[in-house]
Design a protein around this motif. Sequence first.
Motif, PDB file in Angstrom:
ATOM      1  N   HIS A  34      -7.625  -0.146  -5.022  1.00  0.00           N
ATOM      2  CA  HIS A  34      -7.044  -0.401  -3.783  1.00  0.00           C
ATOM      3  C   HIS A  34      -6.927   1.007  -2.811  1.00  0.00           C
ATOM      4  O   HIS A  34      -6.971   0.903  -1.770  1.00  0.00           O
ATOM      5  CB  HIS A  34      -5.329  -0.779  -3.885  1.00  0.00           C
ATOM      6  CG  HIS A  34      -4.646  -1.389  -2.743  1.00  0.00           C
ATOM      7  ND1 HIS A  34      -4.073  -0.445  -2.081  1.00  0.00           N
ATOM      8  CD2 HIS A  34      -4.739  -2.332  -2.093  1.00  0.00           C
ATOM      9  CE1 HIS A  34      -3.262  -0.957  -1.190  1.00  0.00           C
ATOM     10  NE2 HIS A  34      -3.778  -2.353  -1.078  1.00  0.00           N
ATOM     11  N   TYR A  39      -8.111  -3.603   1.142  1.00  0.00           N
ATOM     12  CA  TYR A  39      -7.571  -4.420   0.220  1.00  0.00           C
ATOM     13  C   TYR A  39      -8.340  -5.643  -0.145  1.00  0.00           C
ATOM     14  O   TYR A  39      -8.410  -6.106  -1.381  1.00  0.00           O
ATOM     15  CB  TYR A  39      -6.127  -4.893   0.427  1.00  0.00           C
ATOM     16  CG  TYR A  39      -6.185  -5.955   1.521  1.00  0.00           C
ATOM     17  CD1 TYR A  39      -5.995  -7.448   1.138  1.00  0.00           C
ATOM     18  CD2 TYR A  39      -6.210  -5.498   2.920  1.00  0.00           C
ATOM     19  CE1 TYR A  39      -5.987  -8.329   1.832  1.00  0.00           C
ATOM     20  CE2 TYR A  39      -5.997  -6.746   3.795  1.00  0.00           C
ATOM     21  CZ  TYR A  39      -6.107  -8.048   3.288  1.00  0.00           C
ATOM     22  OH  TYR A  39      -5.781  -9.130   4.093  1.00  0.00           O
ATOM     23  N   VAL A  94      -0.397 -11.928   2.901  1.00  0.00           N
ATOM     24  CA  VAL A  94      -0.455 -10.957   3.522  1.00  0.00           C
ATOM     25  C   VAL A  94      -0.329 -11.094   5.155  1.00  0.00           C
ATOM     26  O   VAL A  94       0.458 -10.341   5.746  1.00  0.00           O
ATOM     27  CB  VAL A  94      -1.625  -9.914   3.374  1.00  0.00           C
ATOM     28  CG1 VAL A  94      -1.773  -8.775   4.100  1.00  0.00           C
ATOM     29  CG2 VAL A  94      -1.594  -9.665   1.720  1.00  0.00           C
ATOM     30  N   THR A 101       0.501  -5.736   0.060  1.00  0.00           N
ATOM     31  CA  THR A 101      -0.898  -6.248  -0.414  1.00  0.00           C
ATOM     32  C   THR A 101      -1.104  -5.957  -2.071  1.00  0.00           C
ATOM     33  O   THR A 101      -2.077  -6.224  -2.553  1.00  0.00           O
ATOM     34  CB  THR A 101      -1.934  -5.428   0.226  1.00  0.00           C
ATOM     35  OG1 THR A 101      -1.612  -4.147   0.276  1.00  0.00           O
ATOM     36  CG2 THR A 101      -2.149  -5.824   1.756  1.00  0.00           C
TER      37      THR A 101
END
Length: 144
Positions: A34, A39, A94, A101
């Motif tokens: 990440h 993401y 999201v 996230t």
Amino acid sequence: MTSDRKDQLGQIVRFALVGGVNTGTFFGIYLLLHPWMPYFAAYTLAFVLSMVGSFFMNTYFTYRTRPTWKKFLLFPLTNVTNYVIQSAGLYALVTWAGMDTRIAPLVAAVVAIPFTFLLSRKILVPGARAMAEEPEASPRSSTV
């Protein structure tokens, strides 16, 4: 409880255990990736890597069958539905719900669990659906 029902219940329990391990693996990889990439790219790469692990855990432990190249090549097809459900859920959580996230992939994964079980069982245990739908033979039934 019949032997087939006990085996199905055992498969569900083992699937849940494998799912927990797989989800932890997926989430760990996702969190490692990440910071280094967007993401959704981190999510996709973590998903693919954990899917390979899931194949082996499900063949050996959940369904107690031998892995084959055919099953390995078909297994991702069962996960396409899972991926679509999780991806849509991730995006919705999201974008529309404003969820963090780092957490959204876990929530999206929970929704996909029943679909993943049914599809992976169909691929990894050929004839499983036919066995589950066969009526149980009655001890009193006889042919004339």
